[in-house]
Design a protein around this motif. Structure first.
Motif, PDB file in Angstrom:
ATOM      1  N   GLU A  83     -42.832  19.825  21.758  1.00  0.00           N
ATOM      2  CA  GLU A  83     -41.908  20.632  20.965  1.00  0.00           C
ATOM      3  C   GLU A  83     -41.433  19.949  19.694  1.00  0.00           C
ATOM      4  OE1 GLU A  83     -38.761  21.275  23.697  1.00  0.00           O
ATOM      5  OE2 GLU A  83     -40.036  22.244  25.199  1.00  0.00           O
ATOM      6  N   GLN A  84     -41.351  18.622  19.695  1.00  0.00           N
ATOM      7  CA  GLN A  84     -40.745  17.915  18.559  1.00  0.00           C
ATOM      8  C   GLN A  84     -41.689  16.834  18.047  1.00  0.00           C
ATOM      9  OE1 GLN A  84     -36.999  15.427  19.017  1.00  0.00           O
ATOM     10  NE2 GLN A  84     -36.168  17.232  18.003  1.00  0.00           N
ATOM     11  N   MET A  85     -41.988  16.890  16.763  1.00  0.00           N
ATOM     12  CA  MET A  85     -42.884  15.944  16.115  1.00  0.00           C
ATOM     13  C   MET A  85     -42.056  14.938  15.322  1.00  0.00           C
ATOM     14  SD  MET A  85     -45.463  17.772  17.156  1.00  0.00           S
ATOM     15  CE  MET A  85     -45.557  19.481  17.724  1.00  0.00           C
ATOM     16  N   ALA A 102     -43.416  24.833  10.170  1.00  0.00           N
ATOM     17  CA  ALA A 102     -42.701  24.270  11.314  1.00  0.00           C
ATOM     18  C   ALA A 102     -41.375  25.003  11.505  1.00  0.00           C
ATOM     19  CB  ALA A 102     -42.443  22.787  11.109  1.00  0.00           C
ATOM     20  N   THR A 103     -41.014  25.244  12.754  1.00  0.00           N
ATOM     21  CA  THR A 103     -39.703  25.806  13.059  1.00  0.00           C
ATOM     22  C   THR A 103     -38.637  24.756  12.745  1.00  0.00           C
ATOM     23  OG1 THR A 103     -40.677  27.119  14.833  1.00  0.00           O
ATOM     24  CG2 THR A 103     -38.287  26.798  14.905  1.00  0.00           C
ATOM     25  N   GLY A 145     -36.122  21.982  12.896  1.00  0.00           N
ATOM     26  CA  GLY A 145     -35.834  21.051  13.971  1.00  0.00           C
ATOM     27  C   GLY A 145     -37.054  20.508  14.671  1.00  0.00           C
ATOM     28  N   ASP A 146     -38.230  21.112  14.414  1.00  0.00           N
ATOM     29  CA  ASP A 146     -39.457  20.656  15.072  1.00  0.00           C
ATOM     30  C   ASP A 146     -39.997  19.368  14.462  1.00  0.00           C
ATOM     31  OD1 ASP A 146     -39.309  22.821  16.681  1.00  0.00           O
ATOM     32  OD2 ASP A 146     -41.094  23.839  15.942  1.00  0.00           O
ATOM     33  N   ILE A 147     -39.700  19.134  13.188  1.00  0.00           N
ATOM     34  CA  ILE A 147     -40.200  17.955  12.480  1.00  0.00           C
ATOM     35  C   ILE A 147     -39.024  17.031  12.154  1.00  0.00           C
ATOM     36  CG2 ILE A 147     -41.360  17.089  10.418  1.00  0.00           C
ATOM     37  CD1 ILE A 147     -43.287  18.651  12.080  1.00  0.00           C
ATOM     38  N   ARG A 197     -49.094  20.631  19.808  1.00  0.00           N
ATOM     39  CA  ARG A 197     -48.542  21.946  20.161  1.00  0.00           C
ATOM     40  C   ARG A 197     -49.291  22.559  21.346  1.00  0.00           C
ATOM     41  NH1 ARG A 197     -48.214  23.913  13.865  1.00  0.00           N
ATOM     42  NH2 ARG A 197     -46.044  23.347  13.443  1.00  0.00           N
ATOM     43  N   ARG A 221     -41.923  16.194  25.805  1.00  0.00           N
ATOM     44  CA  ARG A 221     -41.452  17.126  24.779  1.00  0.00           C
ATOM     45  C   ARG A 221     -41.573  16.576  23.361  1.00  0.00           C
ATOM     46  NH1 ARG A 221     -36.676  18.723  24.065  1.00  0.00           N
ATOM     47  NH2 ARG A 221     -35.696  16.706  24.505  1.00  0.00           N
ATOM     48  N   LYS A 222     -41.683  15.244  23.237  1.00  0.00           N
ATOM     49  CA  LYS A 222     -41.642  14.610  21.922  1.00  0.00           C
ATOM     50  C   LYS A 222     -42.921  13.815  21.681  1.00  0.00           C
ATOM     51  CE  LYS A 222     -36.598  14.127  22.169  1.00  0.00           C
ATOM     52  NZ  LYS A 222     -35.450  13.192  22.118  1.00  0.00           N
TER      53      LYS A 222
END
Length: 294
Positions: free
Chosen positions: A54-56, A96-97, A99-101, A49, A8-9
């Motif tokens: 999900e998380q960068m 970016a949404t 919390g994604d970055i 993506r 996820r990360k």
């Protein structure tokens, strides 16, 4: 292997100074240098993506805030473009949404291994991906990107997976190199890793090509690891200690690699991708032929 934790990360070490591209990188992060009209970091994030990440996590340094701003909403730009009826689809992937970055700071340049270690609190106890944005990896004929191929392989074998590519033997001393074991299709068992070996001592000509899926235990190894090649904390050394304790495989990426950390590789990537663009390829080819024949 349904019990595997999903990937996820992803960690993006982007704290480097980019000295090989001075003076262009004096005020602009090298990760924002464009290949045609898309910065290097955007290629890497889009690849992540596509793979379902999900998380960068950006490991940054001083002067790198523009990378984060690239993925922010540019209200003034977008409102002005909307008012003028301009097409804005190109900006979609840059938003970016919330919390994604996430960013963390590497305060002292102590090597790739140290940069990855800086993200330990955010990675936590999950397996995670690593992207080196200088390595531009392009899938063939619209196929799956490198990380998507790796995530699919991870679902089959678990453990740790690194992307590899073959290079001419005389180039191996510039890279991390695998000691290959048994091969099964695109996957090869990794028996050992060597960082920038002399040509005569290299166990193969298959190099690490800038994409990794690693188990969180690597962070604990990096915590106590000393300096390696170049006087830096090397990620390759930390991974080598995990071999034999966890499954470790190399995936031979089905695609093309451009070393955009070098000027020649950067120009090659720009020219190659420009030639393949439907909106400009024919004009670029004609321009190149005209220049070559001048």
């Amino acid at each position: 292997m349904s019990s595997l934790k999903p990937i996820r990360k992803a960690v993006f070490p982007v704290a480097g100074l980019g000295t090989r591209f001075l003076p262009a990188t004096k005020a602009i992060p090298k990760e924002l240098l464009p290949i045609v009209d898309r910065p290097l970091i955007q290629y890497a994030v889009d690849e992540a993506r596509e793979a379902g990440i999900e998380q960068m996590i950006f490991v940054t340094g001083r002067g790198k805030t523009a990378i984060v701003e690239h993925f922010d909403v540019a209200y003034e730009l977008e409102s002005t473009m909307a008012a003028r009826g301009k097409e804005m689809s190109a900006l979609g992937p840059t938003r970016a949404t919330p919390g994604d970055i996430i960013t963390v700071r590497q305060q002292v340049p102590m090597g790739l291994g140290h940069a990855i270690w800086c993200a330990r609190a955010i990675v936590g106890d999950e397996p995670f991906a690593i992207f080196l944005p200088d390595e531009l990896l392009i899938a063939r004929n619209g196929g799956a990107g490198c990380m998507k191929q790796m995530v699919e392989a991870y679902g089959e074998v678990g453990g740790n997976i690194i992307s590899v590519l073959e290079v001419p033997r005389d180039e191996v001393s510039n890279y991390g190199v695998i000691d290959p074991g048994e091969r099964n299709g695109a996957l090869t068992e990794v028996r050992g890793l060597v960082e920038k070996p002399p040509v005569e001592k290299a166990p193969s000509n298959r190099i690490l090509s800038g994409r990794y899926i690693l188990q969180p235990e690597v962070m604990r190894t990096l915590e106590r690891q000393g300096k390696g090649a170049g006087g830096e904390i090397q990620l390759t050394d930390a991974m080598a200690t995990m071999i034999g304790n966890q499954p470790f495989h190399a995936l031979e990426f089905d695609g093309r690699r451009f070393d955009c950390g070098s000027k020649l590789g950067f120009v090659e990537a720009t020219l190659t991708l420009a030639l393949e663009r439907a909106d400009m390829g024919a004009d670029v080819r004609a321009m190149a032929e005209r220049l070559l024949n001048a």
